[in-house]
Design a protein around this motif. Sequence first.
Motif, PDB file in Angstrom:
ATOM      1  N   GLY A  49       0.781  -1.229   0.000  1.00  0.00           N
ATOM      2  CA  GLY A  49       0.000   0.000   0.000  1.00  0.00           C
ATOM      3  C   GLY A  49       0.813   1.279   0.000  1.00  0.00           C
ATOM      4  O   GLY A  49       2.036   1.281  -0.137  1.00  0.00           O
ATOM      5  N   MET A  50       0.070   2.375   0.162  1.00  0.00           N
ATOM      6  CA  MET A  50       0.672   3.713   0.160  1.00  0.00           C
ATOM      7  C   MET A  50       1.125   4.076   1.573  1.00  0.00           C
ATOM      8  O   MET A  50       0.430   3.771   2.544  1.00  0.00           O
ATOM      9  N   PRO A  51       2.252   4.746   1.718  1.00  0.00           N
ATOM     10  CA  PRO A  51       2.708   5.144   3.052  1.00  0.00           C
ATOM     11  C   PRO A  51       1.863   6.276   3.618  1.00  0.00           C
ATOM     12  O   PRO A  51       1.332   7.105   2.875  1.00  0.00           O
ATOM     13  N   THR A  52       1.739   6.294   4.936  1.00  0.00           N
ATOM     14  CA  THR A  52       1.006   7.368   5.607  1.00  0.00           C
ATOM     15  C   THR A  52       1.664   8.715   5.345  1.00  0.00           C
ATOM     16  O   THR A  52       0.979   9.728   5.172  1.00  0.00           O
ATOM     17  N   LYS A  53       2.995   8.714   5.305  1.00  0.00           N
ATOM     18  CA  LYS A  53       3.726   9.935   4.976  1.00  0.00           C
ATOM     19  C   LYS A  53       5.043   9.546   4.326  1.00  0.00           C
ATOM     20  O   LYS A  53       5.544   8.440   4.540  1.00  0.00           O
ATOM     21  N   ARG A  54       5.565  10.449   3.535  1.00  0.00           N
ATOM     22  CA  ARG A  54       6.858  10.212   2.897  1.00  0.00           C
ATOM     23  C   ARG A  54       7.498  11.552   2.581  1.00  0.00           C
ATOM     24  O   ARG A  54       6.809  12.594   2.534  1.00  0.00           O
ATOM     25  N   THR A  55       8.799  11.531   2.371  1.00  0.00           N
ATOM     26  CA  THR A  55       9.506  12.750   1.988  1.00  0.00           C
ATOM     27  C   THR A  55       9.023  13.215   0.625  1.00  0.00           C
ATOM     28  O   THR A  55       8.836  12.420  -0.296  1.00  0.00           O
ATOM     29  N   PHE A  56       8.810  14.519   0.508  1.00  0.00           N
ATOM     30  CA  PHE A  56       8.381  15.082  -0.773  1.00  0.00           C
ATOM     31  C   PHE A  56       8.891  16.509  -0.877  1.00  0.00           C
ATOM     32  O   PHE A  56       8.674  17.319   0.028  1.00  0.00           O
ATOM     33  N   SER A  57       9.594  16.789  -1.975  1.00  0.00           N
ATOM     34  CA  SER A  57      10.121  18.125  -2.240  1.00  0.00           C
ATOM     35  C   SER A  57      10.954  18.605  -1.051  1.00  0.00           C
ATOM     36  O   SER A  57      11.826  17.891  -0.568  1.00  0.00           O
ATOM     37  N   ASN A  58      10.630  19.812  -0.548  1.00  0.00           N
ATOM     38  CA  ASN A  58      11.369  20.362   0.585  1.00  0.00           C
ATOM     39  C   ASN A  58      10.712  20.035   1.918  1.00  0.00           C
ATOM     40  O   ASN A  58      11.061  20.603   2.945  1.00  0.00           O
ATOM     41  N   GLY A  59       9.763  19.116   1.902  1.00  0.00           N
ATOM     42  CA  GLY A  59       9.060  18.759   3.134  1.00  0.00           C
ATOM     43  C   GLY A  59       8.579  17.329   3.100  1.00  0.00           C
ATOM     44  O   GLY A  59       9.351  16.417   2.858  1.00  0.00           O
ATOM     45  N   GLN A  60       7.271  17.137   3.302  1.00  0.00           N
ATOM     46  CA  GLN A  60       6.724  15.785   3.288  1.00  0.00           C
ATOM     47  C   GLN A  60       5.327  15.766   2.674  1.00  0.00           C
ATOM     48  O   GLN A  60       4.653  16.797   2.591  1.00  0.00           O
ATOM     49  N   LEU A  61       4.918  14.584   2.246  1.00  0.00           N
ATOM     50  CA  LEU A  61       3.564  14.343   1.759  1.00  0.00           C
ATOM     51  C   LEU A  61       2.846  13.513   2.812  1.00  0.00           C
ATOM     52  O   LEU A  61       3.397  12.531   3.318  1.00  0.00           O
TER      53      LEU A  61
END
Length: 471
Positions: free
Chosen positions: A150-162
């Motif tokens: 599945g999809m992670p609850t949160k992940r690193t994205f750009s200069n922050g997180q998704l």
Amino acid sequence: MVFRLDVLNYIKKHQLINKKDRLLVACSGGADSVALLTFLWNERKSLDIELACVHANHGLRGLESDADEDYVKQLCAELNIPFFHRTLTIQQIVEETKGNIQDICRQERYMYFEEIMVKHDYTTLAVAHHADDQAETILMGLTRGSKADGMPTKRTFSNGQLIRPFLSVTRDHIEEYLMIYQVSYREDSSNKKDTYTRNRIRHHILPLLQAENPSATIQMARWAEQQQLESAFLETLAQKECEQIILKNYDSSFEVDLQRFQSVPTALQKRVILLLLNYLYPKQNMWFSQSLIDQIHDQCLERDGSKEIALPNGGKVRRQYSMMLFSFPQEDLQIDVNLQEVMFGQWMDVGYDTRMRLEERQEEELEFVGAWYITLNEKEMPLSLRPKKDGDRLLLQGMTDPKRVSRIMIDEKVSRFDRDSFLVLVTKDDELLGLPGLRLGYRFSKTPPAGWTHRIVIENEAPKPKEEELC
């Protein structure tokens, strides 16, 4: 309200939002993203956050797409929050690249989100995937034989997180929330079509599971959460093993000691291979098929001879006895690369989840359904498989001039990331006979011609992925 408490508890449990965070909410105008935007707006004071909205118009549904954008713009005006939007040139990109439209939509959309995050210094991108989406993603992965946690609850994205604050609630919960707060939303007509795998799972499979257990998608989301925790732990162990098996590191290649690899616990071996591939593509978000990982794993357990496996974008994995080299062709490899000789009666991987078997004609041979027939002479044997080369050409049935292999792949809509995974079938003198699993040359026939000497059976080992999982 239970919905509110569920989401707030989920946010707290996974530390998705901190005080003073600047959140950018991706909103398409549909029920899920409108609910997320309005929920975070209602909770902005309790969470102590700053809020903005971003909308990507794919421009694929004409006036309907524009109406979605207008709706989100009006909603943001009512909520008095910043609104960022752009119409993406999806159709033009599809025509130029011949790529998969779903992949391109996702890639261009997230590139735009990243641009806004960086330009306006937002710390978090919030997306509205919920428990039903998670269940669909798991089922898609299982169906394809690919990653299925599945999809992670949160992940690193750009200069922050998704972040995904809604993974603990279902679509029914979301619609109930919108009804209570009397919030309208837009319906995407394409979601009603069974064109895509995700929609077919949503319309036909999930209802059956929910009929057995109304909480089925919630249970699957919880299972995915536990799987991801265990996966993170195993990843840490695999990382330590990787450090022990790499012998030499160059600018864009490295050597692996296969004797040490074979001492790695079996449960970690394929994770180690995936890490090695990620080392080779450090700045690219590459997707590697399970079939490719299995091919490399099989070779890592071998001790004799040599083998070459093609990787995306021209990368190579080359084994020679107890050493494996992961590299790009510009490196001085200093390893003899042998063709893969095609052995009679043995299944051989030819790339892109496809395998083939070469058979000799037997006396009083009956027609074999599903095979391709060819007449070969002894001077052409043995046949071999090799990676494609620049300038390779194949003469197809009904054509007078051979066609470039690269052009055949474009015409067959093979993603540019997958083209290097195909192997070509050649004679002893390197005459190109075909691309098994894609197109075979003029010498092959579906019906056995008089005097045929050999036949090839081709099978797909798993469905070819055409849609990108939500992530």
